[in-house]
Scaffold this active site. Structure first.
Site, PDB file in Angstrom:
ATOM      1  N   ILE A   1       0.826  -1.206   0.000  1.00 16.92           N
ATOM      2  CA  ILE A   1       0.000   0.000   0.000  1.00 16.92           C
ATOM      3  C   ILE A   1       0.864   1.262   0.000  1.00 16.92           C
ATOM      4  O   ILE A   1       1.921   1.295   0.635  1.00 16.92           O
ATOM      5  CB  ILE A   1      -0.915  -0.009   1.247  1.00 16.92           C
ATOM      6  N   CYS A   2       0.398   2.301  -0.709  1.00 16.74           N
ATOM      7  CA  CYS A   2       1.011   3.629  -0.667  1.00 16.74           C
ATOM      8  C   CYS A   2       2.433   3.592  -1.240  1.00 16.74           C
ATOM      9  O   CYS A   2       2.657   3.208  -2.369  1.00 16.74           O
ATOM     10  CB  CYS A   2       0.962   4.154   0.767  1.00 16.74           C
ATOM     11  N   ILE A   3       3.439   3.953  -0.450  1.00 16.84           N
ATOM     12  CA  ILE A   3       4.835   3.959  -0.903  1.00 16.84           C
ATOM     13  C   ILE A   3       5.470   2.579  -0.786  1.00 16.84           C
ATOM     14  O   ILE A   3       6.512   2.316  -1.401  1.00 16.84           O
ATOM     15  CB  ILE A   3       5.670   4.990  -0.092  1.00 16.84           C
TER      16      ILE A   3
END
Length: 217
Positions: free
Chosen positions: A134-136
């Site tokens: 998720i995300c970075i």
């Protein structure tokens, strides 16, 4: 009951796990009738950030102890994780993913990933178990798996170029959607790489959890 490993990187967006992303992930897993099994590295944080001022604080904190704040103490050292006891693995984002789970924040394409995370993720992958990042956090996947994978960090051009330089295929993705690499059973979503509100982040994360669980079948 399916057991989903969740690897955290501390507590707080600027120096640990993004708390909204972590909690939404845990809630989605529970609502799906599965069990989250949480882990974090038992080591010092790369830095400590005052989340009120965004300035670095002259403090020393432990990644595992900080992550335990999110899980109400139900967490184990990452070194103790066993892929054979899990059905899937999910890694929320936050700067801790780029500072404590790897050093992408300071080293970019030359980053190294925590050896315990590499071992766990590779074992899960070798056993045909899905991975959700998720995300970075997806920036770690090329280094972890060392095979070409399809993934997203959203639409940030600079980060996408670095991911592709490391050997991945970056797929632009809106905040409320996911990218699925069917061959490698990898699911990614932008979350707070694009989200401006918790409900925006929740849509993509809930889709990710649902797809990861589907891939465990």
């Amino acid at each position: 009951m399916k057991k989903i490993g969740v690897v955290l990187s501390g507590c707080g967006v600027y120096d640990g796990s993004e708390i909204h992303e972590a909690v939404i992930t845990l809630l989605a897993i529970a609502r799906s009738g599965a069990q989250a099994v949480c882990f974090a590295p038992d080591k010092p944080q790369a830095d400590v950030i005052n989340h009120l001022t965004n300035n670095e604080a002259n403090e020393h904190r432990n990644v595992l102890a900080e992550a335990a704040r999110i899980t109400r103490g139900a967490i184990a050292p990452l070194a103790q994780a066993n892929a054979s006891e899990l059905d899937a693995l999910i890694v929320p984002g936050g700067f801790g993913a780029a500072k404590n789970l790897c050093n992408f924040a300071s080293k970019g394409v030359d980053c190294q990933v925590d050896s315990d995370l590499v071992h766990l993720a590779r074992e899960c992958h070798a056993q045909g178990k899905p991975l959700g990042f998720i995300c970075i956090a997806p920036v770690m996947l090329p280094k972890i798996l060392e095979v070409p994978v399809r993934l997203t960090i959203g639409t940030d051009i600079d980060t996408a170029e670095l991911v592709e330089e490391m050997g991945a295929e970056h797929v632009p993705c809106p905040v409320d959607d996911i990218v699925v690499d069917e061959e490698h059973k990898i699911v990614t979503t932008p979350a707070y790489m694009l989200a401006t509100r918790i409900d925006e982040a929740a849509v993509g994360i809930e889709k990710l959890v649902s797809r990861v669980l589907d891939l465990t079948a």
